[in-house]
Structures are given as C-alpha cells and as structure tokens.
Design a protein around this motif. Structure first.
Motif, PDB file in Angstrom:
ATOM      1  N   GLY A   1      -6.733   1.784   0.845  1.00 17.07           N
ATOM      2  CA  GLY A   1      -6.243   0.411   0.961  1.00 17.07           C
ATOM      3  C   GLY A   1      -5.890  -0.219  -0.375  1.00 17.07           C
TER       4      GLY A   1
ATOM      5  N   GLN B   1      -3.169   4.817   1.472  1.00 14.12           N
ATOM      6  CA  GLN B   1      -3.464   4.256   2.787  1.00 14.12           C
ATOM      7  C   GLN B   1      -4.936   4.399   3.164  1.00 14.12           C
ATOM      8  OE1 GLN B   1      -0.574   6.000   5.414  1.00 14.12           O
ATOM      9  NE2 GLN B   1       0.927   4.409   5.019  1.00 14.12           N
TER      10      GLN B   1
ATOM     11  N   VAL C   1       0.873  -1.174   0.000  1.00 14.16           N
ATOM     12  CA  VAL C   1       0.000   0.000   0.000  1.00 14.16           C
ATOM     13  C   VAL C   1       0.906   1.219   0.000  1.00 14.16           C
ATOM     14  CG1 VAL C   1      -1.691   1.338   1.298  1.00 14.16           C
ATOM     15  CG2 VAL C   1      -1.919  -1.128   1.161  1.00 14.16           C
TER      16      VAL C   1
ATOM     17  N   GLN D   1       1.537  -5.668   2.326  1.00 17.49           N
ATOM     18  CA  GLN D   1       0.262  -6.189   2.800  1.00 17.49           C
ATOM     19  C   GLN D   1       0.182  -7.700   2.597  1.00 17.49           C
ATOM     20  OE1 GLN D   1      -2.011  -4.020   4.414  1.00 17.49           O
ATOM     21  NE2 GLN D   1      -0.070  -2.934   4.244  1.00 17.49           N
TER      22      GLN D   1
END
Length: 70
Positions: free
Chosen positions: A28, A25, A20, A62
């Motif tokens: 997402g 942010q 990300v 992530q």
C-alpha cells in the motif's frame, strides 16, 4: 479539491496525486506525482483510476492532493 481517485472525472492531467504502483499493491506504499495521462477508460474503478505520472510511473490513484502548487 481532495478526492479518493476512484471517479475518472475527478482525475485530470496536471493534478498532484498519490498513486500505488503495481509492485507496491501488497504494502500500500504510495508515490506522489503529477498526472500526465489517464489510462482507465471507465467512469469509475473500485481500486482507483490508473494514471501515468509525468516521470513515467504507472499506478492507481489513492488520493488527489490538488492542483500543482508552483
């Protein structure tokens, strides 16, 4: 070899990961790329290990996709 990218020892240069970016942010939205450098020094990070991709983009891991398939 999938992982969530929160543990530094799981993230290595050359792995394909989803990150990300800072500007994504809030939403997402993830960006896929190959790890060039690890920028987080601590052994783990709750939001993901910060990396630089080979194309120069910086973000927090992530998902670890795995070794690059050729």
């Amino acid at each position: 070899m999938a992982g969530n990218g929160k543990i530094r020892s799981d993230v290595k240069p050359g792995l394909e990961v989803d990150i990300v970016l800072k500007q994504d942010q809030r939403t997402g939205k993830t960006t896929r790329g190959i790890v060039k450098d690890l920028l987080t020094n601590s052994p783990q990070h709750p939001h993901g290990i910060k990396v630089r991709l080979q194309d120069g983009q910086v973000g927090r891991v992530q998902n670890i996709i795995g070794p690059v398939s050729l």
